[in-house]
Write a protein that holds these residues in place. Structure first.
Motif, short mmCIF file in Angstrom:
data_model
loop_
_atom_site.label_atom_id
_atom_site.label_comp_id
_atom_site.label_asym_id
_atom_site.label_seq_id
_atom_site.Cartn_x
_atom_site.Cartn_y
_atom_site.Cartn_z
N ASP A 208 -2.40 -0.95 5.33
CA ASP A 208 -0.99 -1.31 5.42
C ASP A 208 -0.90 -2.73 5.95
O ASP A 208 -1.05 -2.97 7.15
CB ASP A 208 -0.27 -0.32 6.36
N PRO A 235 -4.34 -0.21 -0.83
CA PRO A 235 -3.14 -0.19 0.01
C PRO A 235 -2.57 1.23 0.13
O PRO A 235 -2.84 2.07 -0.72
CB PRO A 235 -2.17 -1.08 -0.77
N ARG A 236 -1.83 1.42 1.19
CA ARG A 236 -1.06 2.66 1.29
C ARG A 236 0.01 2.61 0.20
O ARG A 236 0.71 1.61 0.06
CB ARG A 236 -0.40 2.71 2.66
N SER A 237 0.12 3.65 -0.60
CA SER A 237 1.08 3.62 -1.69
C SER A 237 1.54 5.03 -2.02
O SER A 237 0.73 5.96 -2.13
CB SER A 237 0.42 2.96 -2.93
N LYS A 239 2.79 6.23 -4.70
CA LYS A 239 2.34 6.69 -6.02
C LYS A 239 0.96 7.33 -5.94
O LYS A 239 0.68 8.33 -6.61
CB LYS A 239 2.30 5.53 -7.02
N SER A 257 1.15 0.51 -10.93
CA SER A 257 1.42 0.47 -9.49
C SER A 257 0.30 -0.27 -8.76
O SER A 257 -0.80 -0.43 -9.28
CB SER A 257 1.52 1.90 -8.94
N ARG A 258 0.61 -0.69 -7.55
CA ARG A 258 -0.40 -1.42 -6.76
C ARG A 258 -1.61 -0.55 -6.48
O ARG A 258 -2.74 -1.01 -6.47
CB ARG A 258 0.22 -1.87 -5.43
N GLY A 259 -1.35 0.74 -6.27
CA GLY A 259 -2.46 1.66 -5.98
C GLY A 259 -3.42 1.74 -7.17
O GLY A 259 -4.64 1.67 -7.01
N SER A 262 -5.38 -1.47 -7.57
CA SER A 262 -6.43 -1.63 -6.56
C SER A 262 -7.64 -0.76 -6.89
O SER A 262 -8.78 -1.19 -6.76
CB SER A 262 -5.92 -1.22 -5.18
#
Ligand code: ADP
Ligand code: MG
Length: 283
Positions: A208, A235-237, A239, A257-259, A262
């Motif tokens: 985070d 990251p914390r996400s 999704k 999504s960022r998740g 990553s």
């Protein structure tokens, strides 16, 4: 952002010279073992590699996240460990990706830790069950083994079957708690049961960026473990945590999504490093 978008489309990673068998372990619960197992598996598969996930946690969360049937009675890691079925009989293909396979865990695995105690070669049962012919037939390049949150016989079986350990570390208070104990166990397995075993990869999870603490933990882990730590942090996400509820990895559930991005990046790093490592050893 642009650099990330291209990553989610999925390109191709080189196949490793030798099949890589990687155990995802950390006896702490809730650090992202299962999430990392299924999403790294999906990322490698999206890059054209053959991947098998072996679910060794009686909770069967990895099986759920891959959309794999794991009701009691389905041929699973339990029957595989006690020798009732072959790998060929227990393997299932993921409905979302034709390169991705899973041996599910059912609730029957909950008793295995005790049943295994009295069995011959109890630590090496998973290793023996991972039959090369069945893996070759599906051109499996990567086997990822998801461990339960303990250091019992199931985790020991995973450590004996693998060559590499991937250690997920959550960017939280007490992140390194228990890591020393895990490393000592890995050394014991290495000394007595599996000379080739080593921690090859550390993945920082649930990062985070808004908190100072997460940055401090990440820095501490990097100082301590150096180049073993993947550059990509997860990251914390929301999704990422929603995806299993739909029987999907985040790569299928929310690909942009960022998740997802990553895990795609982390999967590429894992895949690229593997090739370098293999070539390095063979020269
Ligand atoms: P473990 O297998 O180590 O017990 P999990 O992978 O099951 O850990 O993760 C624990 C919980 O945290 C799960 O509810 C999961 O959905 C959630 N989680 C894992 N990674 C993330 C993330 N990057 N962002 C948000 N939630 C996450
Ligand atoms: Mg888990």
């Amino acid at each position: 952002m642009g650099q990330h978008l291209s990553a989610t489309v999925g390109g191709s990673l080189p196949r490793p010279t030798n099949r890589r068998i990687i155990t995802i372990a950390n006896q702490k619960g809730g650090v992202g073992k299962t999430t990392s197992t299924v999403n790294l598996a999906a990322a490698l598969a999206a890059n054209g590699l053959g991947v098998l996930v072996v679910d060794l946690d009686p909770q069967g969360n990895a099986s759920t996240a891959l959309g794999i049937d794991h009701r009691s009675g389905v041929p699973s890691t339990y029957e595989l460990l006690i020798g009732e079925v072959t790998l060929e009989q227990a393997i299932q293909r993921s409905p979302h990706n034709e390169n991705l396979y899973c041996v599910p865990a059912t609730i029957d695995l909950a008793g295995a830790e005790i049943e295994l105690v009295s069995m011959v070669a109890r630590e090496g049962r998973l290793k023996s069950a991972l039959d090369d012919a069945a893996l070759d037939k599906r051109t499996i390049d990567y086997v990822l083994i998801d461990c339960p949150p303990s250091l019992g016989l199931l985790t020991v079986n995973a450590l004996v079957a693998a060559r590499e350990v991937l250690l997920p570390i959550q960017c939280e208070y007490y992140a390194l708690e228990g890591v020393g104990q895990l490393l000592r166990n890995i050394e014991l397995v290495q000394a007595h049961l599996n000379r080739a075993l080593h921690v090859s990869t550390i993945l920082l999870t649930m990062y985070d960026g808004r908190t100072k603490l997460a940055g401090q933990v990440a820095e501490e882990v990097r100082n301590h473990f150096g180049s073993m730590v993947l550059r990509t942090m997860i990251p914390r996400s929301v999704k990422v945590s929603e995806a299993p509820g739909f029987g999907m990895t985040v790569l299928d559930y929310a690909p942009s999504s960022r998740g997802a991005m990553s895990y795609m990046d982390a999967g590429r790093e894992l895949g690229e490093r593997g090739v370098t490592m293999t070539t390095g050893q063979e020269q």
